[in-house]
Design an enzyme around this catalytic site. Structure first.
Site, mmCIF file in Angstrom:
data_model
loop_
_atom_site.group_PDB
_atom_site.id
_atom_site.type_symbol
_atom_site.label_atom_id
_atom_site.label_comp_id
_atom_site.label_asym_id
_atom_site.label_seq_id
_atom_site.Cartn_x
_atom_site.Cartn_y
_atom_site.Cartn_z
ATOM 1 C CD GLU A 57 -1.223 -2.308 2.207
ATOM 2 O OE1 GLU A 57 -1.966 -2.871 3.025
ATOM 3 O OE2 GLU A 57 -0.014 -2.597 2.055
ATOM 4 N NE ARG A 212 25.707 -25.126 -4.966
ATOM 5 C CZ ARG A 212 25.000 -25.961 -4.192
ATOM 6 N NH1 ARG A 212 24.697 -25.619 -2.950
ATOM 7 N NH2 ARG A 212 24.594 -27.121 -4.668
#
Length: 347
Positions: A57, A212
């Site tokens: 918001e 990774r």
């Protein structure tokens, strides 16, 4: 549920798409999207991007200088009404002058739990609840699980061959699936708050259980169930400094039952109280122990077009005694990744 228009659904659908963009950044917070409209035109959008940053918001309101008089705001989750990492969003909405707020789901967090909606209504804002609630609950299934069931949403990941094998008899398993599937697993890790494994897997495979990838993702917490206190070698990859590791060993008296770690107690314990999404990467022993207690909510299975043969290690070692006893797997999604098949489903 209110009678929502086609435009309402279109705007909330956009808010949902925006919310999903926070998948790898919000961590234990929910993914939330926001769309602000006025005179049937979109004037601002926003979403919660990273843990500790602006909520959806605020992200949207900043783009219109917090001036939203006469607007309709679409939010995928009830606006917060408490001070956390950021101030209450409900106050900003009220002060900006919004007229109507359409909310997908009520926030299950007891610190909010309807209070945000009540404050909006008390300030004269029209609130309508329930648009695309099922989709939002699915998007934030870990967040809802943590607050409504007091435990994480548990996903078991398995990589296996066409004949259901996860390793050769000698334990060798690199690599069953394609490089693309392995990259997909790293993305799965990146969207998880913690990874659960067993001491046998740690000692046999010496995994790192980290993300990774080229991009900079957060590493999940590594949780090791070690009832027999076997994981003591600090040179193991599980103790690398790039991720936190939590060893659940025999010293965890409150979690023990009959000399072993009670997995149900573990999932409901304070040790995992801030975990929304728990990924299981383990061998068949821990996997089946979780299955016995009905603790796995979802399976993600990568199937490679390979055959290992009967002496190899199976993904599941249980034996059904009759056709009545076999487990039925409900597939919810199926997709191809290179030559592999990725199945998502549940028992």
């Amino acid at each position: 549920m209110a009678g929502f228009s086609i435009k309402d659904r279109k705007n909330m659908s956009l808010a949902m798409q925006l919310a999903a963009k926070g998948k790898y950044g919000v961590r234990t917070n929910p993914m939330v999207g926001c769309v602000i409209t006025k005179d049937d035109e979109i004037i601002a959008t926003g979403y919660h991007q990273t843990y500790g940053s602006d909520h959806a918001e605020i992200d949207a309101l900043k783009k219109i200088n917090f001036s939203a008089h006469g607007s309709t705001v679409y939010i995928t989750l009830e606006p917060c009404s408490h001070h956390g990492k950021t101030p209450p969003c409900v106050n900003a909405l009220i002060d900006s002058g919004v007229s109507r707020v359409v909310v997908s789901s009520q926030d299950p967090n007891p610190l909010v739990a309807g209070d945000g909606i009540q404050k909006l209504e008390s300030s004269g804002v029209t609130v309508e609840l329930g648009l695309m609630d099922d989709q939002n609950r699915d998007l934030n299934k870990g967040f809802f699980s943590r607050h409504e069931r007091n435990r994480p949403f548990v996903t078991a990941k398995i990589a296996m061959t066409l004949d259901g094998k996860i390793a050769l008899k000698n334990g060798e398993s690199k690599w069953i699936t394609s490089e693309s599937s392995r990259k997909d697993v790293h993305l799965l890790r990146a969207s998880s708050d913690a990874i659960l494994t067993g001491s046998n897997t740690v000692l046999k495979d010496n995994p790192s259980l980290t993300v990774r990838l080229d991009e900079n993702f957060n590493n999940p917490i590594r949780v090791v169930v070690d009832s027999k206190d076997q994981v003591t070698d600090k040179s193991l990859n599980i103790f690398s400094s790039n991720a936190e590791t939590l060893i659940i060993d025999s010293s965890s008296d409150s979690l023990k039952k009959d000399g072993r770690i009670d997995l149900k107690k573990l999932l409901h314990s304070d040790k995992l109280s801030n975990i929304n999404n728990l990924l299981v990467e383990s061998g068949p022993i821990l996997l089946e122990a979780l299955m016995e207690d009905s603790l796995i909510d979802e399976f993600i299975i990568y199937i490679a077009p390979k055959l290992m043969g009967g002496d190899s290690i199976s993904a599941f070692s249980f034996n059904s005694q009759s056709m009545v006893d076999i487990k039925n797997f409900q597939i919810t999604e199926m997709k191809q990744i290179d030559e592999d098949i990725k199945l998502t489903g549940h028992l």
